[in-house]
Write an enzyme that holds these catalytic residues in place. Structure first.
Site, PDB file in Angstrom:
ATOM      1  N   ASN A  65       0.863  -1.308   0.013  1.00 60.30           N
ATOM      2  CA  ASN A  65       0.101  -0.027  -0.114  1.00 60.30           C
ATOM      3  C   ASN A  65       0.938   1.190   0.064  1.00 60.30           C
ATOM      4  O   ASN A  65       2.159   1.122   0.028  1.00 60.30           O
ATOM      5  CB  ASN A  65      -0.942   0.162   1.193  1.00 60.30           C
ATOM      6  N   HIS A  95      22.575   2.192  12.725  1.00 55.90           N
ATOM      7  CA  HIS A  95      24.099   2.453  13.062  1.00 55.90           C
ATOM      8  C   HIS A  95      24.466   1.959  14.112  1.00 55.90           C
ATOM      9  O   HIS A  95      23.672   1.741  15.065  1.00 55.90           O
ATOM     10  CB  HIS A  95      23.961   4.130  12.785  1.00 55.90           C
ATOM     11  N   ARG A 162      -1.944 -13.670  20.391  1.00 51.96           N
ATOM     12  CA  ARG A 162      -2.577 -14.893  20.494  1.00 51.96           C
ATOM     13  C   ARG A 162      -2.094 -15.709  19.180  1.00 51.96           C
ATOM     14  O   ARG A 162      -1.726 -15.234  18.215  1.00 51.96           O
ATOM     15  CB  ARG A 162      -4.079 -15.000  20.233  1.00 51.96           C
TER      16      ARG A 162
END
Length: 170
Positions: A65, A95, A162
């Site tokens: 998207n 970094h 879950r």
């Protein structure tokens, strides 16, 4: 590395002038970016940002998207049937923590996104992570550790919410 970033910025600037209706040209430019032809089922909605491309592999039926960022200097592998929501950041590089070393180098680790994963809006995936098959990353999550297959994760840092059942992953 600088030349690769400049090349990626040139390609993504051209890609970002396109619209959803320019799907074939978007696929062509993305293929140029990663140096491999993407499948005709690949869909990306601009704008899109990248620092490289050569270290990215994308499977079939992948949807990206708008307003996503892929920093692939550590390697990025996106499996088949993956959906990536808007404003997702996939960042393989960073970094060193030590102040005197921060500007001296880039540290990069690969990211693997396995088959049939959904990464919801605004999530950030950090280098060194594998997201297991059929898993879902909740909106706004910061993923800093591996995600087991068939799992819903969310939060900052992301934690298992879950397990997904067979009904969830169909």
């Amino acid at each position: 590395m600088s030349a690769e970033v400049k090349r990626a910025m040139t390609i993504t600037a051209a890609l970002n002038r396109l619209t959803f209706n320019d799907a074939e040209e978007i696929r062509n430019l993305f293929s140029e970016l990663i140096g491999k032809t993407v499948d005709t089922s690949f869909v990306l909605i601009p704008p899109f940002y990248a620092t490289g491309g050569a270290d990215t592999r994308v499977g079939r039926n992948v949807f990206v998207n708008q307003n996503c960022t892929f920093y692939d200097l550590g390697g990025l592998d996106i499996g088949d049937d993956v959906m990536i929501g808007p404003n997702v950041n996939i960042i393989t590089s960073g970094h060193p923590l030590e102040p005197s070393q921060r500007r001296s180098c880039v540290v990069a680790k690969p990211i693997v996104i396995e088959r049939n994963v959904w990464i919801a809006a605004g999530a950030t995936i950090i280098g060194g992570v594998t997201i297991g098959e059929n898993s879902v990353v909740a909106a706004g999550s910061l993923v800093t550790h591996d995600v087991p297959p068939n799992t819903l994760i969310g939060g900052n840092p992301a934690r298992v919410i879950r397990a997904l059942t067979e009904t969830d992953v169909r």
